[in-house]
Design a protein around this motif. Structure first.
Motif, PDB file in Angstrom:
ATOM      1  N   GLY A 124      62.492  20.480   9.285  1.00 13.52           N
ATOM      2  CA  GLY A 124      61.338  19.967   8.553  1.00 13.52           C
ATOM      3  C   GLY A 124      60.152  19.629   9.450  1.00 13.52           C
ATOM      4  N   ILE A 125      60.065  20.277  10.608  1.00 12.21           N
ATOM      5  CA  ILE A 125      58.934  20.052  11.515  1.00 12.21           C
ATOM      6  C   ILE A 125      57.815  20.985  11.070  1.00 12.21           C
ATOM      7  CG2 ILE A 125      58.121  20.196  13.909  1.00 12.21           C
ATOM      8  CD1 ILE A 125      61.112  19.683  14.712  1.00 12.21           C
ATOM      9  N   GLU A 126      56.837  20.414  10.388  1.00  9.18           N
ATOM     10  CA  GLU A 126      55.747  21.206   9.829  1.00  9.18           C
ATOM     11  C   GLU A 126      54.473  21.118  10.656  1.00  9.18           C
ATOM     12  OE1 GLU A 126      55.387  19.755   5.840  1.00  9.18           O
ATOM     13  OE2 GLU A 126      57.304  20.651   5.224  1.00  9.18           O
ATOM     14  N   ASP A 127      54.487  20.255  11.666  1.00  7.05           N
ATOM     15  CA  ASP A 127      53.312  20.028  12.501  1.00  7.05           C
ATOM     16  C   ASP A 127      53.799  19.821  13.932  1.00  7.05           C
ATOM     17  OD1 ASP A 127      51.051  19.090  13.781  1.00  7.05           O
ATOM     18  OD2 ASP A 127      50.767  17.361  12.458  1.00  7.05           O
ATOM     19  N   LEU A 128      53.307  20.626  14.858  1.00  3.85           N
ATOM     20  CA  LEU A 128      53.771  20.514  16.251  1.00  3.85           C
ATOM     21  C   LEU A 128      53.454  19.158  16.862  1.00  3.85           C
ATOM     22  CD1 LEU A 128      53.261  23.904  18.116  1.00  3.85           C
ATOM     23  CD2 LEU A 128      55.355  22.860  17.269  1.00  3.85           C
ATOM     24  N   GLU A 163      54.203  16.500  15.780  1.00  4.12           N
ATOM     25  CA  GLU A 163      55.374  15.660  15.504  1.00  4.12           C
ATOM     26  C   GLU A 163      56.511  15.913  16.487  1.00  4.12           C
ATOM     27  OE1 GLU A 163      56.556  16.739  11.579  1.00  4.12           O
ATOM     28  OE2 GLU A 163      54.651  16.149  10.675  1.00  4.12           O
ATOM     29  N   LEU A 164      56.443  16.998  17.246  1.00  2.00           N
ATOM     30  CA  LEU A 164      57.527  17.405  18.134  1.00  2.00           C
ATOM     31  C   LEU A 164      57.725  16.383  19.250  1.00  2.00           C
ATOM     32  CD1 LEU A 164      59.365  19.919  18.231  1.00  2.00           C
ATOM     33  CD2 LEU A 164      57.793  20.878  19.911  1.00  2.00           C
ATOM     34  N   SER A 165      58.996  16.017  19.480  1.00  2.00           N
ATOM     35  CA  SER A 165      59.304  15.015  20.504  1.00  2.00           C
ATOM     36  C   SER A 165      60.331  15.568  21.494  1.00  2.00           C
ATOM     37  CB  SER A 165      59.885  13.766  19.838  1.00  2.00           C
ATOM     38  OG  SER A 165      61.193  14.047  19.332  1.00  2.00           O
TER      39      SER A 165
END
Length: 144
Positions: free
Chosen positions: A47-51, A53-55
């Motif tokens: 559900g990662i729709e926006d980079l 948000e990536l951790s």
């Protein structure tokens, strides 16, 4: 806090491939595209729709997810394959930092597996026909 600009993973990967047009051979671009396909599958499943948000935790989960055979053919992959896919992901994340999609040092959180005892050596054999094609290409391109 940050100057990151939201971008869907698919759009960032497309931009990465577009940027490669000026500097890389078709075969390299094709390999990079193939290797990032699993990353896009991971983003979709998580559900990662926006980079933005990536951790680092996501990157660790991706490494484990891929090592255990998730993505693409859905079978466990060899360490050398994992290393290649993670190296591509690192290059992509460096590019993504340059377009303000991820923090500048996020790529550093992708650690590459170390190879031991020839694990990075292929056991496959090059066919005679393929070897001749390669030699012909080299002669034509870099010939006398």
């Amino acid at each position: 806090m940050s100057d990151l600009e939201p971008i869907p993973p698919e759009q960032a990967v497309k931009m990465f491939h577009d940027a490669m047009l000026d500097e890389h051979a078709e075969s390299t671009r094709r390999s990079e595209k193939h290797r990032l396909r699993a990353f896009l599958q991971f983003c979709d499943e998580q559900g990662i729709e926006d980079l933005t948000e990536l951790s680092g935790r996501d990157l660790y989960r991706y490494r484990t997810w891929r090592r255990e055979g998730q993505g693409d053919g859905r079978e466990p992959i060899k360490r050398v394959t994992l290393k290649g896919q993670l190296a591509t992901l690192r290059r992509f994340l460096r590019f993504a930092a340059g377009i303000d999609a991820v923090p500048a040092t996020l790529y550093e959180q992708v650690t590459l597996p170390t190879m031991t005892n020839g694990e990075d050596a292929s056991e496959s054999t090059l066919s005679a026909d393929r070897a001749i094609e390669i030699l012909d290409y080299l002669e034509t391109t870099y010939g006398n």
